[in-house]
Design a protein around this motif. Structure first.
Motif, PDB file in Angstrom:
ATOM      1  N   GLN A  93       0.874  -1.182   0.000  1.00  0.00           N
ATOM      2  CA  GLN A  93       0.000   0.000   0.000  1.00  0.00           C
ATOM      3  C   GLN A  93       0.905   1.224   0.000  1.00  0.00           C
ATOM      4  OE1 GLN A  93      -3.365   0.401   2.770  1.00  0.00           O
ATOM      5  NE2 GLN A  93      -3.136  -1.778   3.198  1.00  0.00           N
ATOM      6  N   ALA A  94       0.862   2.002  -1.080  1.00  0.00           N
ATOM      7  CA  ALA A  94       1.813   3.105  -1.251  1.00  0.00           C
ATOM      8  C   ALA A  94       1.265   4.438  -0.745  1.00  0.00           C
ATOM      9  CB  ALA A  94       2.201   3.243  -2.710  1.00  0.00           C
ATOM     10  N   GLY A  95      -0.062   4.542  -0.594  1.00  0.00           N
ATOM     11  CA  GLY A  95      -0.622   5.820  -0.162  1.00  0.00           C
ATOM     12  C   GLY A  95      -1.972   5.621   0.480  1.00  0.00           C
ATOM     13  N   GLY A  96      -2.523   6.722   1.008  1.00  0.00           N
ATOM     14  CA  GLY A  96      -3.809   6.631   1.689  1.00  0.00           C
ATOM     15  C   GLY A  96      -3.615   6.859   3.160  1.00  0.00           C
ATOM     16  N   LYS A  97      -4.585   6.434   3.953  1.00  0.00           N
ATOM     17  CA  LYS A  97      -4.484   6.633   5.396  1.00  0.00           C
ATOM     18  C   LYS A  97      -3.361   5.781   5.987  1.00  0.00           C
ATOM     19  CE  LYS A  97      -7.357   6.551   9.579  1.00  0.00           C
ATOM     20  NZ  LYS A  97      -6.400   7.325  10.341  1.00  0.00           N
ATOM     21  N   LYS A  98      -3.125   4.617   5.345  1.00  0.00           N
ATOM     22  CA  LYS A  98      -2.127   3.688   5.868  1.00  0.00           C
ATOM     23  C   LYS A  98      -1.260   3.197   4.722  1.00  0.00           C
ATOM     24  CE  LYS A  98      -3.112  -0.635   7.443  1.00  0.00           C
ATOM     25  NZ  LYS A  98      -3.735  -1.613   8.353  1.00  0.00           N
ATOM     26  N   VAL A  99       0.056   3.054   4.965  1.00  0.00           N
ATOM     27  CA  VAL A  99       0.942   2.480   3.951  1.00  0.00           C
ATOM     28  C   VAL A  99       1.584   1.220   4.523  1.00  0.00           C
ATOM     29  CG1 VAL A  99       1.376   4.616   2.696  1.00  0.00           C
ATOM     30  CG2 VAL A  99       2.808   4.036   4.665  1.00  0.00           C
ATOM     31  N   VAL A 100       1.898   0.266   3.644  1.00  0.00           N
ATOM     32  CA  VAL A 100       2.401  -1.034   4.111  1.00  0.00           C
ATOM     33  C   VAL A 100       3.550  -1.506   3.228  1.00  0.00           C
ATOM     34  CG1 VAL A 100       1.811  -3.450   4.625  1.00  0.00           C
ATOM     35  CG2 VAL A 100       0.066  -1.657   4.896  1.00  0.00           C
ATOM     36  N   LEU A 101       4.622  -1.938   3.885  1.00  0.00           N
ATOM     37  CA  LEU A 101       5.747  -2.580   3.207  1.00  0.00           C
ATOM     38  C   LEU A 101       5.866  -3.998   3.749  1.00  0.00           C
ATOM     39  CD1 LEU A 101       8.348  -2.088   1.343  1.00  0.00           C
ATOM     40  CD2 LEU A 101       9.569  -1.822   3.510  1.00  0.00           C
ATOM     41  N   VAL A 102       6.030  -4.964   2.871  1.00  0.00           N
ATOM     42  CA  VAL A 102       6.182  -6.359   3.304  1.00  0.00           C
ATOM     43  C   VAL A 102       7.549  -6.874   2.871  1.00  0.00           C
ATOM     44  CG1 VAL A 102       5.267  -8.699   3.129  1.00  0.00           C
ATOM     45  CG2 VAL A 102       3.696  -6.740   3.112  1.00  0.00           C
ATOM     46  N   CYS A 103       8.329  -7.332   3.840  1.00  0.00           N
ATOM     47  CA  CYS A 103       9.630  -7.942   3.548  1.00  0.00           C
ATOM     48  C   CYS A 103       9.522  -9.421   3.858  1.00  0.00           C
ATOM     49  CB  CYS A 103      10.729  -7.353   4.423  1.00  0.00           C
ATOM     50  SG  CYS A 103      10.911  -5.571   4.244  1.00  0.00           S
ATOM     51  N   THR A 104      10.232 -10.230   3.105  1.00  0.00           N
ATOM     52  CA  THR A 104      10.182 -11.664   3.378  1.00  0.00           C
ATOM     53  C   THR A 104      11.579 -12.239   3.498  1.00  0.00           C
ATOM     54  OG1 THR A 104       9.875 -11.968   1.006  1.00  0.00           O
ATOM     55  CG2 THR A 104       7.924 -12.167   2.375  1.00  0.00           C
ATOM     56  N   ALA A 105      11.685 -13.218   4.396  1.00  0.00           N
ATOM     57  CA  ALA A 105      12.943 -13.948   4.595  1.00  0.00           C
ATOM     58  C   ALA A 105      12.629 -15.423   4.498  1.00  0.00           C
ATOM     59  CB  ALA A 105      13.535 -13.617   5.956  1.00  0.00           C
ATOM     60  N   PRO A 106      13.370 -16.158   3.664  1.00  0.00           N
ATOM     61  CA  PRO A 106      13.112 -17.588   3.551  1.00  0.00           C
ATOM     62  C   PRO A 106      13.522 -18.331   4.820  1.00  0.00           C
ATOM     63  CG  PRO A 106      15.035 -16.987   2.228  1.00  0.00           C
ATOM     64  CD  PRO A 106      14.474 -15.715   2.794  1.00  0.00           C
ATOM     65  N   ALA A 107      12.931 -19.507   5.010  1.00  0.00           N
ATOM     66  CA  ALA A 107      13.327 -20.357   6.134  1.00  0.00           C
ATOM     67  C   ALA A 107      14.764 -20.805   5.933  1.00  0.00           C
ATOM     68  CB  ALA A 107      12.404 -21.569   6.199  1.00  0.00           C
ATOM     69  N   GLN A 108      15.437 -21.079   7.057  1.00  0.00           N
ATOM     70  CA  GLN A 108      16.826 -21.549   6.959  1.00  0.00           C
ATOM     71  C   GLN A 108      16.979 -22.818   7.762  1.00  0.00           C
ATOM     72  OE1 GLN A 108      19.767 -18.307   7.762  1.00  0.00           O
ATOM     73  NE2 GLN A 108      17.911 -17.103   8.010  1.00  0.00           N
ATOM     74  N   ALA A 109      17.505 -23.848   7.095  1.00  0.00           N
ATOM     75  CA  ALA A 109      17.775 -25.104   7.798  1.00  0.00           C
ATOM     76  C   ALA A 109      18.937 -24.889   8.763  1.00  0.00           C
ATOM     77  CB  ALA A 109      18.125 -26.183   6.775  1.00  0.00           C
ATOM     78  N   ALA A 110      19.001 -25.729   9.796  1.00  0.00           N
ATOM     79  CA  ALA A 110      20.082 -25.606  10.776  1.00  0.00           C
ATOM     80  C   ALA A 110      21.423 -25.819  10.086  1.00  0.00           C
ATOM     81  CB  ALA A 110      19.888 -26.624  11.893  1.00  0.00           C
ATOM     82  N   LYS A 111      22.379 -25.003  10.486  1.00  0.00           N
ATOM     83  CA  LYS A 111      23.728 -25.130   9.924  1.00  0.00           C
ATOM     84  C   LYS A 111      24.628 -25.569  11.050  1.00  0.00           C
ATOM     85  CE  LYS A 111      23.209 -21.168   6.980  1.00  0.00           C
ATOM     86  NZ  LYS A 111      23.311 -19.773   7.292  1.00  0.00           N
ATOM     87  N   THR A 112      25.595 -26.394  10.720  1.00  0.00           N
ATOM     88  CA  THR A 112      26.553 -26.756  11.761  1.00  0.00           C
ATOM     89  C   THR A 112      27.736 -25.793  11.740  1.00  0.00           C
ATOM     90  OG1 THR A 112      27.387 -28.382  10.202  1.00  0.00           O
ATOM     91  CG2 THR A 112      25.996 -29.208  11.990  1.00  0.00           C
ATOM     92  N   GLU A 113      28.069 -25.299  10.538  1.00  0.00           N
ATOM     93  CA  GLU A 113      29.261 -24.445  10.432  1.00  0.00           C
ATOM     94  C   GLU A 113      28.949 -23.217   9.585  1.00  0.00           C
ATOM     95  OE1 GLU A 113      32.355 -23.497  12.053  1.00  0.00           O
ATOM     96  OE2 GLU A 113      31.817 -25.568  12.510  1.00  0.00           O
ATOM     97  N   PRO A 114      28.889 -21.972  10.034  1.00  0.00           N
ATOM     98  CA  PRO A 114      28.968 -21.631  11.452  1.00  0.00           C
ATOM     99  C   PRO A 114      27.700 -22.078  12.170  1.00  0.00           C
ATOM    100  CG  PRO A 114      28.406 -19.698  10.156  1.00  0.00           C
ATOM    101  CD  PRO A 114      28.609 -20.809   9.187  1.00  0.00           C
ATOM    102  N   LYS A 115      27.833 -22.399  13.420  1.00  0.00           N
ATOM    103  CA  LYS A 115      26.749 -22.970  14.194  1.00  0.00           C
ATOM    104  C   LYS A 115      25.555 -22.007  14.212  1.00  0.00           C
ATOM    105  CE  LYS A 115      26.119 -25.349  18.596  1.00  0.00           C
ATOM    106  NZ  LYS A 115      24.863 -24.688  18.908  1.00  0.00           N
ATOM    107  N   ALA A 116      24.450 -22.451  13.681  1.00  0.00           N
ATOM    108  CA  ALA A 116      23.246 -21.612  13.712  1.00  0.00           C
ATOM    109  C   ALA A 116      22.019 -22.512  13.726  1.00  0.00           C
ATOM    110  CB  ALA A 116      23.219 -20.705  12.497  1.00  0.00           C
ATOM    111  N   ASP A 117      21.004 -22.079  14.469  1.00  0.00           N
ATOM    112  CA  ASP A 117      19.781 -22.853  14.562  1.00  0.00           C
ATOM    113  C   ASP A 117      18.938 -22.657  13.308  1.00  0.00           C
ATOM    114  OD1 ASP A 117      20.502 -23.660  17.082  1.00  0.00           O
ATOM    115  OD2 ASP A 117      19.511 -21.952  18.044  1.00  0.00           O
ATOM    116  N   ALA A 118      18.016 -23.573  13.098  1.00  0.00           N
ATOM    117  CA  ALA A 118      17.074 -23.424  11.995  1.00  0.00           C
ATOM    118  C   ALA A 118      16.200 -22.204  12.268  1.00  0.00           C
ATOM    119  CB  ALA A 118      16.224 -24.673  11.877  1.00  0.00           C
TER     120      ALA A 118
END
Ligand SMILES: [Zn+2]
Length: 847
Positions: A112-137
């Motif tokens: 939504q670019a204009g009006g009473k309210k505007v909205v931006l949507v960002c997305t991040a994909p899921a990430q599987a657990a990594k062992t190196e560097p150690k990071a959780d899913a």
């Protein structure tokens, strides 16, 4: 003595509905002036997402892996980097990171670019657990930013989804960078998370829907954790396919009082709308008054009055103690009892503050004209020194006032002071006693006399910082004032990892004629201290990532080459910063056994930082420093190592720079006198500085001016002396606040005992006026020799004019070498390592 009128009224609030509606757009040159917020920490560039409502201005960084706000605020794609009020844009936020950078936002879409309210949507994909560097899913994230007209907040909604086949645990955490803010909410649970930079007048609050908040903060970063209702941990478990929603509201305000009021209103708490208008007896508004509200001994909140003398706050119907404090006036104290008022009552109160005590300064040059100056005010006897602002402030910094033209008025508490008026080491200092009376003006008049001139030379600092560097929060115009008022005649702008410019500040101050400058950089990689290089001039590409700077490289050799070849191999100066010469030149792997060092980078080093210089005559291979914990560590002695290098035939001219990060006496303590034909700073051609610097036409100094000539050769030159015979001329000049007592000539890096002149042994060569030393004498060198002259005040210190840090050094100046060829065929280095092995990596703790 103070007029006070209570206007207690009760009426429905009239909310002004502006004709324009909220707006959200990708930043372009066409919409920049309307949508890019102002403020010391504004970091937006073209391509970022800018929001504007009737109340707020916000920027979310475009979701690129390379998007950094600055050197230390990195990976900001999809995060809030600018947040402030539309009525008075003053961004002080480094970044708000939803999810603490665990999610990588790869897409952003304006829904939504204009009006009473505007909205931006960002997305991040899921990430599987990594062992190196150690990071959780990590779950998939849909991040929605909503800005609505009439609302005091940016709504941040994260919808987490488990797209895996098995259950997923993840943390509900954000972090926020609010560097150097002096007030932050106490660690632990809180109804409202908040941070407040009182001096720079910006605060940020955060509320969460349906979650309890807890946080912890250090000087830079706050971590905010969200605890779901009916839980006592800030993690959630999602079954496959399940989603979870977290909503927070980010609230900017001009103070924590404003933020607390907005938060309380959103929660439906009963509030009174208070406003205090602070005026002087002539009914002029008083800006910058420190207003504090206390309940018993607890500070409820603080604010500073705005340019119109107002502080506004929505307060609960409780009792408060109010104080209004500002330099030059007695502090005003009042009790506020709001318990008998009703919700939405409006209470505007006018307080008349007494006439302030003022210093009215008129500092001139010898012709009565304007002159930049630094004035330090020191309290005497029972009077304490003023404290106008923090070390990152612009003009009135702690007890200093930097003036671009010598004319200023500043409030000061009654008492006894000494004002120390200075303009760098080519001018005598003037000390003026001041007896300041209550509510009176006192004149501070002084004429700054030039102690000496350095025709053909300009003083330069090649290495300075301010807040765009990312590792400090110093006002950049303040850096320019600091350089200017220390009589630095040429200073490139060298922020960390960002090309930037001082020119807009010089123009705004009306002092373009008084300082030469150009765009440059400090390219700052790891490891410290090796992989840091400065370069100038560089082409600045405003409104782009890092203003068009090269990126860092993990290999210092590649990084320095990239910098040297930047802008299609354009002519520039490349400076190796603060090296461990042992590590850089002789011990690449740092194992303590000599190797070839970072040899592929040597050819790109035009000059090298060798400070501190005042220790040159201690002639020891290492120095011991205490680190921040007080632990003693043995480091290589840079200037001794540089002399060893010169003897190995490595001819990289030495420079000294302040590397100033804060404005309290930051610039001015070190300078390079560079050969230059310009007679006014605005005529300095940066490329002429580059060319002379590459030749080593440089004398390094923390104050004294040292003029050295061997026949007609100046420092840095090669000279053929048949039979080794020549005439060496040395002159040393100082202002009335510096002195030297020894001049020592180094031949191939060793102090020659026959070329050592002290005030005790050769009193006739030393003077008591500005010309401290003058001597011209015949010299007979037996073999090829590089010759360096050192002037030093062994029995004195630089002193208070340069502040507590630089002031403890011995006054010292040191020429770059003149390379004398005696036997023909050019100068040949003698290989002498000066009685110590060539250095290797240092930094061992002292047992
Ligand atoms: Zn630096």
């Amino acid at each position: 003595m103070s007029r006070c009128c209570w206007l207690a009224t009760s009426f429905a609030l009239l909310v002004f509905q502006p004709a324009s509606a909220a707006e959200l757009a990708v930043l372009t040159d066409a919409n920049w002036d309307r949508l890019a917020p102002a403020g010391k920490e504004a970091d937006c560039i073209l391509g970022d997402y800018a929001f504007r409502s009737d109340r707020l201005m916000i920027v979310v960084a475009q979701p690129l892996p390379t998007r950094n706000a600055n050197m230390t605020v990195k990976q900001v794609g999809g995060c809030v980097i600018d947040l402030t009020l539309a009525a008075n844009p003053n961004d002080q936020l480094s970044a708000f990171y939803p999810g603490m950078r665990r999610h990588v936002f790869t897409k952003a879409e304006i829904t939504q670019a204009g009006g009473k309210k505007v909205v931006l949507v960002c997305t991040a994909p899921a990430q599987a657990a990594k062992t190196e560097p150690k990071a959780d899913a990590q779950p998939e994230v849909r991040l929605e930013y909503e800005l609505e007209d009439g609302q005091p907040f940016l709504l941040v909604r994260s919808i987490f989804k488990n797209t895996f086949d098995s259950p997923l645990d993840f943390a509900l955490e954000d972090d926020l960078r609010a560097d150097d803010f002096d007030q932050k909410v106490k660690a632990g649970p809180a109804d409202l998370f908040w941070v407040h930079d009182h001096y720079f007048q910006q605060a940020y609050g955060l509320l969460a829907d349906k979650h309890a908040l807890r946080s912890r903060s250090d000087k830079r970063t706050s971590v905010i954790q969200y605890v779901p209702e009916k839980s006592d941990v800030s993690t959630v478990k999602l079954q496959p396919g399940q989603t979870y929603e977290l909503v927070r509201r980010l609230i900017p305000g001009s103070s924590v009082l404003a933020v607390k009021g907005e938060a309380a209103r959103l929660r439906g708490q009963a509030l009174v709308r208070c406003g205090w208008h602070l005026v002087d007896p002539l009914y002029k508004p008083v800006a910058g008054v420190d207003v504090t509200l206390k309940q018993d001994d607890t500070v409820y909140g603080t604010a500073r009055s705005d340019a119109w003398g107002w502080v506004r706050a929505d307060l609960p119907l409780e009792k408060f103690a109010l104080t209004c404090k500002t330099p030059g006036r007695t502090t005003l104290q009042r009790d506020l009892d709001l318990t008998k008022l009703k919700q939405n009552d409006v209470v505007n109160t006018e307080y008349e503050l007494e006439t302030p005590s003022l210093v009215v300064a008129e500092i001139t040059d010898e012709k009565g004209g304007p002159i930049p100056c630094k004035v330090a005010f020191k309290g005497k006897g029972d009077t304490s020194s003023p404290n106008w602002g923090p070390p990152n402030a612009q003009q009135a910094v702690v007890n200093l006032f930097y003036s671009e033209n010598g004319r200023f008025t500043v409030p000061i508490n009654p008492g006894e002071y000494e004002a120390t008026v200075s303009y760098g080491p080519e001018y005598d200092v003037v000390r003026v006693p001041l007896a300041v009376e209550k509510s009176k003006k006192i004149a501070l008049n002084a004429v700054l006399k030039r102690a000496f001139r350095a025709p053909g030379w300009v003083s330069a600092d090649f290495h300075s910082h301010s807040t765009p560097s990312g590792d400090n929060t110093t006002d950049q115009r303040g850096r320019v004032l600091n350089l200017l008022c220390e009589h630095i005649e040429f200073a490139p702008c060298t922020e960390h990892n960002r090309i930037d410019s001082y020119t807009p500040h010089l123009k705004a101050l009306g002092v373009e004629k008084l300082m030469g400058t150009c765009s440059g950089i400090e390219l700052t990689g790891i490891p410290l201290p090796l992989n840091h290089q400065n370069a100038f001039p560089l082409k600045m590409k405003p409104r782009t990532q890092d203003n068009g700077a090269p990126t860092v490289d993990l290999d210092p050799q590649k990084q320095i080459r990239r910098l040297a070849e930047w802008d299609e191999h354009a002519e520039k100066l490349v400076q190796q910063n603060h090296p461990d010469i042992g590590w850089l030149f002789f011990d690449k792997d740092g194992d303590g056994t000599p190797d070839e060092g970072y040899k592929d980078g040597f050819a790109f080093m035009n000059v090298i930082e060798v400070h501190p210089i005042h220790v040159v005559l201690t002639a020891a291979p290492t120095r011991v420093y205490a680190d921040m914990t007080g632990k003693k560590i043995e480091y290589n002695h840079t200037i001794f190592n540089w002399l060893q290098l010169l003897n190995q035939g490595v001819r990289i001219p030495g420079v000294v720079n302040t590397d100033a990060h804060y404005n309290f006496h930051g610039s001015g303590g070190l300078r390079n006198y560079i050969r230059c034909d310009a007679t006014t700073p605005s005529d300095i051609d940066p490329l002429q500085i580059v060319r002379h610097a590459k030749k080593g036409h440089i004398v390094m100094s923390n104050g004294p001016f040292l003029d050295v000539k061997l026949n007609d050769a100046i420092p840095g030159d090669d000279l053929r002396l048949e039979g080794g015979k020549g005439k060496l001329s040395i002159r040393v000049s100082c202002p009335n606040w510096l002195d030297i007592d020894r001049v020592q000539v180094l031949l191939n890096g060793r102090p020659d005992s026959t070329l050592n002149f002290t005030r005790k042994t050769h009193p006739n060569l030393f003077g008591d006026k500005a010309l401290k030393f003058e001597h011209a004498f015949n010299l007979a060198l037996e073999k090829d020799t590089h010759l360096i002259v050192v002037a030093i005040g062994e029995e004195t210190e630089v002193g208070d004019v340069m502040g507590p840090m630089w002031g403890r050094q011995k006054p010292a100046a040191m020429s770059n070498p003149i390379f004398v060829d005696v036997d023909g065929g050019g100068f040949k280095a003698n290989g002498d390592t000066l009685g110590a092995p060539l250095p290797v990596k240092s930094g061992k703790p002292v047992k």
